[in-house]
Design an enzyme around this catalytic site. Structure first.
Site, PDB file in Angstrom:
ATOM      1  N   PHE A 261       0.813  -1.227   0.000  1.00  0.00           N
ATOM      2  CA  PHE A 261       0.000   0.000   0.000  1.00  0.00           C
ATOM      3  C   PHE A 261       0.839   1.267   0.000  1.00  0.00           C
ATOM      4  CE2 PHE A 261       0.804  -0.147   4.616  1.00  0.00           C
ATOM      5  CZ  PHE A 261       0.975   1.206   4.884  1.00  0.00           C
TER       6      PHE A 261
ATOM      7  N   LYS B 145      -1.360  -7.253  -9.509  1.00  0.00           N
ATOM      8  CA  LYS B 145      -2.360  -7.187  -8.440  1.00  0.00           C
ATOM      9  C   LYS B 145      -1.945  -6.064  -7.487  1.00  0.00           C
ATOM     10  CE  LYS B 145      -2.778  -8.492  -4.364  1.00  0.00           C
ATOM     11  NZ  LYS B 145      -3.417  -7.311  -3.735  1.00  0.00           N
TER      12      LYS B 145
ATOM     13  N   CYS C 119       9.533   1.740   3.535  1.00  0.00           N
ATOM     14  CA  CYS C 119      10.396   0.608   3.876  1.00  0.00           C
ATOM     15  C   CYS C 119      11.821   1.076   4.142  1.00  0.00           C
ATOM     16  CB  CYS C 119      10.381  -0.437   2.773  1.00  0.00           C
ATOM     17  SG  CYS C 119      11.198   0.130   1.287  1.00  0.00           S
TER      18      CYS C 119
ATOM     19  N   GLU D 278       8.950  -4.274  13.271  1.00  0.00           N
ATOM     20  CA  GLU D 278       8.656  -3.160  12.359  1.00  0.00           C
ATOM     21  C   GLU D 278       7.329  -2.522  12.775  1.00  0.00           C
ATOM     22  OE1 GLU D 278       7.689  -4.169   8.228  1.00  0.00           O
ATOM     23  OE2 GLU D 278       8.599  -2.281   7.596  1.00  0.00           O
TER      24      GLU D 278
HETATM   25  P1  NAD Z   1       1.457  -6.648   3.107  1.00  0.00           P
HETATM   26  O1  NAD Z   1       2.462  -7.716   3.192  1.00  0.00           O
HETATM   27  O2  NAD Z   1       0.344  -6.630   4.100  1.00  0.00           O
HETATM   28  O3  NAD Z   1       0.737  -6.659   1.663  1.00  0.00           O
HETATM   29  C1  NAD Z   1       1.487  -6.706   0.473  1.00  0.00           C
HETATM   30  C2  NAD Z   1       0.671  -7.458  -0.572  1.00  0.00           C
HETATM   31  O4  NAD Z   1       0.461  -8.786  -0.110  1.00  0.00           O
HETATM   32  C3  NAD Z   1      -0.694  -6.840  -0.825  1.00  0.00           C
HETATM   33  O5  NAD Z   1      -0.914  -6.797  -2.224  1.00  0.00           O
HETATM   34  C4  NAD Z   1      -1.662  -7.782  -0.120  1.00  0.00           C
HETATM   35  O6  NAD Z   1      -2.860  -7.948  -0.826  1.00  0.00           O
HETATM   36  C5  NAD Z   1      -0.920  -9.100  -0.055  1.00  0.00           C
HETATM   37  N1  NAD Z   1      -1.173  -9.838   1.190  1.00  0.00           N
HETATM   38  C6  NAD Z   1      -1.351  -9.327   2.439  1.00  0.00           C
HETATM   39  N2  NAD Z   1      -1.523 -10.309   3.338  1.00  0.00           N
HETATM   40  C7  NAD Z   1      -1.460 -11.478   2.654  1.00  0.00           C
HETATM   41  C8  NAD Z   1      -1.550 -12.857   3.024  1.00  0.00           C
HETATM   42  N3  NAD Z   1      -1.753 -13.209   4.286  1.00  0.00           N
HETATM   43  N4  NAD Z   1      -1.415 -13.788   2.055  1.00  0.00           N
HETATM   44  C9  NAD Z   1      -1.202 -13.446   0.781  1.00  0.00           C
HETATM   45  N5  NAD Z   1      -1.108 -12.139   0.376  1.00  0.00           N
HETATM   46  C10 NAD Z   1      -1.234 -11.184   1.294  1.00  0.00           C
HETATM   47  O7  NAD Z   1       2.250  -5.256   3.108  1.00  0.00           O
HETATM   48  P2  NAD Z   1       1.642  -3.785   3.168  1.00  0.00           P
HETATM   49  O8  NAD Z   1       1.092  -3.554   4.538  1.00  0.00           O
HETATM   50  O9  NAD Z   1       0.795  -3.519   2.001  1.00  0.00           O
HETATM   51  O10 NAD Z   1       2.983  -2.936   2.981  1.00  0.00           O
HETATM   52  C11 NAD Z   1       3.853  -2.625   4.049  1.00  0.00           C
HETATM   53  C12 NAD Z   1       5.006  -3.585   4.137  1.00  0.00           C
HETATM   54  O11 NAD Z   1       5.705  -3.603   2.897  1.00  0.00           O
HETATM   55  C13 NAD Z   1       6.023  -3.190   5.180  1.00  0.00           C
HETATM   56  O12 NAD Z   1       6.453  -4.345   5.860  1.00  0.00           O
HETATM   57  C14 NAD Z   1       7.165  -2.585   4.371  1.00  0.00           C
HETATM   58  O13 NAD Z   1       8.432  -2.640   4.996  1.00  0.00           O
HETATM   59  C15 NAD Z   1       7.108  -3.424   3.133  1.00  0.00           C
HETATM   60  N6  NAD Z   1       7.729  -2.777   1.995  1.00  0.00           N
HETATM   61  C16 NAD Z   1       8.964  -3.220   1.609  1.00  0.00           C
HETATM   62  C17 NAD Z   1       9.628  -2.610   0.564  1.00  0.00           C
HETATM   63  C18 NAD Z   1      10.997  -3.074   0.156  1.00  0.00           C
HETATM   64  O14 NAD Z   1      11.540  -2.539  -0.802  1.00  0.00           O
HETATM   65  N7  NAD Z   1      11.574  -4.058   0.828  1.00  0.00           N
HETATM   66  C19 NAD Z   1       9.009  -1.554  -0.119  1.00  0.00           C
HETATM   67  C20 NAD Z   1       7.739  -1.142   0.274  1.00  0.00           C
HETATM   68  C21 NAD Z   1       7.106  -1.763   1.353  1.00  0.00           C
END
Ligand code: NAD
Length: 480
Positions: A149, A173, A281, A380
């Site tokens: 997000f 997606k 991140c 985090e």
């Molecule tokens: P998230 O893991 O909740 O969601 C990411 C994606 O995974 C979404 O599209 C969501 O629909 C899907 N998802 C969520 N829960 C799931 C599950 N149980 N099973 C399968 N799919 C699932 O992450 P978020 O809250 O959207 O984003 C924040 C996180 O992303 C933070 O941990 C941040 O550090 C990380 N992030 C990392 C980077 C990087 O470059 N390493 C960059 C941006 C964000």
């Protein structure tokens, strides 16, 4: 209420699922639209269209493919502020931050336009007498991407331009929490006139993620999100014989040495920790203040944090918007409560004044006397909560960083080249800054952390992006 549509086979179509989620403006709590939670039948259609489009798209000359990307880049430039407004509305970050989100996305389009050069292979005459050899980069088929997000415009552009420029077809997606930005961007893609099936967008959540990781006609998956989901995507995707690059969560330590320049450093540290409400991140989460740096910076940081104006990101002068959702606000408050319960000293309490706010607002929070063992020192938080740790030496600071299982980014603030070099040499995080608060690699370098912050081999964009979306075919030739 508007229900968003998927983009399949060159047109916007309704999902066959009746399940929807509200898309909420986190600054006003207004419902902006509803996003469908698509099902496997929707995904099957998108993948079938992408699979059908692949053979002819792969044969389209690279320079011609680049022209589509160039057209989209121009549309994005024209619509930058409109897209940034959508980012602020559905995500909450300030308009300036949203403009940065879009700009950093466009940077990837700039790089992908160079695909005729970037995709070139290697060759050598006379590998044996009268025998020549070429190694070509070739597209592989249908790729999928799953995005988080926190950067609604930029993160999908870490992947899609490179995947399609190299001749693959693609299924995105987007995050179900911020689908409006991509919905608008796909309308712009539609104007570009790509052949049907080259790009698809399927809205949804967990079911779509698992579908992409398991689908027999998908050759690879790019993922960005939290570590538990990154690990799940990596394990599921590779078990189904796919290439996977999965970028996970972060707990970023910034080290401040006593000789760091005080004014600019304070500003940069504050921007790193509280910019985008801490939902980056690459956000600084814990500051390790070495020796005298503790006395020099502690009060300055609290003062700087107090000056941050919190509010709707579309209003001028606002420096910090809300966090993404009600649930996330409660989660961050839960961390603050744990910090207090576990004995950290609360220097600035971001809950005060926002207890019953309309919109998911929190002020900046600063904790002192945090230890790496405390929950707030370990996990985090992904919110505007800054933790201070006092260290006696640079070695002690490095040891704290190295002990953590996450290793996305880190920075050191100093004017001493020897300290900076030692630090850069000894720490694990694979994106790091020297006097930089958010060490974000530009699109022509690779982006991604290490340890539990990254699963896979090839990182996002830069040369790795081209490598991830292609395979090498070696052709050895002899003529009689
Ligand atoms: P998230 O893991 O909740 O969601 C990411 C994606 O995974 C979404 O599209 C969501 O629909 C899907 N998802 C969520 N829960 C799931 C599950 N149980 N099973 C399968 N799919 C699932 O992450 P978020 O809250 O959207 O984003 C924040 C996180 O992303 C933070 O941990 C941040 O550090 C990380 N992030 C990392 C980077 C990087 O470059 N390493 C960059 C941006 C964000």
């Amino acid at each position: 209420m508007r229900i968003l549509q998927n983009y399949v086979d060159g047109e916007f179509v309704s999902s066959s699922s009746s399940e929807v989620l509200d898309v909420i403006n986190p600054a006003t709590e207004e419902v902006l639209a509803q996003v469908p939670l698509s099902n496997r039948a929707d995904l099957d259609q998108a993948v079938a269209s992408a699979k059908a489009a692949f053979p002819s798209w792969r044969r389209t000359p690279a320079a011609e493919r680049a022209k589509y990307i160039f057209r989209f880049k121009n549309l994005m430039e024209e619509h930058l502020d409109e897209i940034a407004t959508l980012v602020t509305q559905e995500h909450g970050k300030t308009f300036a931050e949203a403009q940065g989100d879009v700009r950093r996305g466009i940077d990837n389009l700039d790089v992908a336009c160079g695909i005729p050069s970037l995709m070139q292979g290697e060759s050598l005459e006379d590998v044996g007498r009268g025998i020549d050899c070429v190694s070509n980069r070739r597209a592989l088929g249908v790729f999928g991407a799953i995005t988080p997000f926190n950067f609604p415009a930029m993160v999908p552009l870490w992947f899609m331009p490179y995947a399609i420029a190299t001749g693959n077809t693609f299924v995105l997606k987007p995050s179900e929490q911020v689908p409006l930005t991509q919905q608008r961007m796909f309308e712009l893609w539609h104007q570009v006139g790509l052949p049907k099936g080259v790009i698809q967008m399927v809205h949804g959540a967990k079911e779509m993620v698992n579908g992409l990781c398991e689908h027999p006609d998908i050759v690879g998956v790019s993922f960005v999100g939290s570590t538990p989901v990154a690990k799940h995507v990596y394990e599921t995707g590779t078990r189904h014989h796919k290439r996977v690059q999965a970028l996970g969560g972060a707990k970023n330590f910034l080290v401040v040495m006593p000789d760091a320049e005080p004014e600019m450093t304070t500003q940069v540290l504050s921007d790193s920790c509280f910019g985008c409400a801490g939902e980056r991140c690459l956000a600084g989460a814990t500051l390790i203040l070495v020796g005298q740096a503790y006395e020099i910076f502690k009060d300055r940081l609290v003062q700087k944090a107090k000056e941050i104006k919190v509010g709707n990101g579309l209003e001028p002068d606002v420096l910090m918007g809300p966090v993404i959702s009600k649930a996330h606000k409660e989660r961050v408050i839960g961390y603050i409560e744990k910090g207090v319960a576990e004995g950290a000293e609360l220097l600035l309490d971001g809950r005060v004044g926002y207890e019953n706010s309309k919109g998911y607002f929190l002020g900046p929070t600063v904790f002192d006397k945090v230890t790496p063992e405390m929950t707030i020192g370990r996990e985090e938080v992904f919110g505007p909560v800054l933790c201070l740790i006092k260290a006696d030496s640079l070695d002690q600071a490095v040891a704290i960083i190295e002990k953590h299982e996450l290793a996305n980014t880190t920075s050191i603030f100093t004017q001493n080249g020897k300290w900076a070099r030692e630090f850069a040499y000894n720490v694990s995080p694979s994106m790091m800054g020297i006097n930089i608060g958010v060490a974000a690699p530009m699109s022509f370098f690779n982006f991604g952390g290490t340890k539990q912050s990254f699963f896979g081999d090839l990182k996002a964009h830069g040369k790795h992006g081209i490598e991830f979306y292609t395979e090498r075919k070696v052709v050895i030739t002899r003529w009689f």
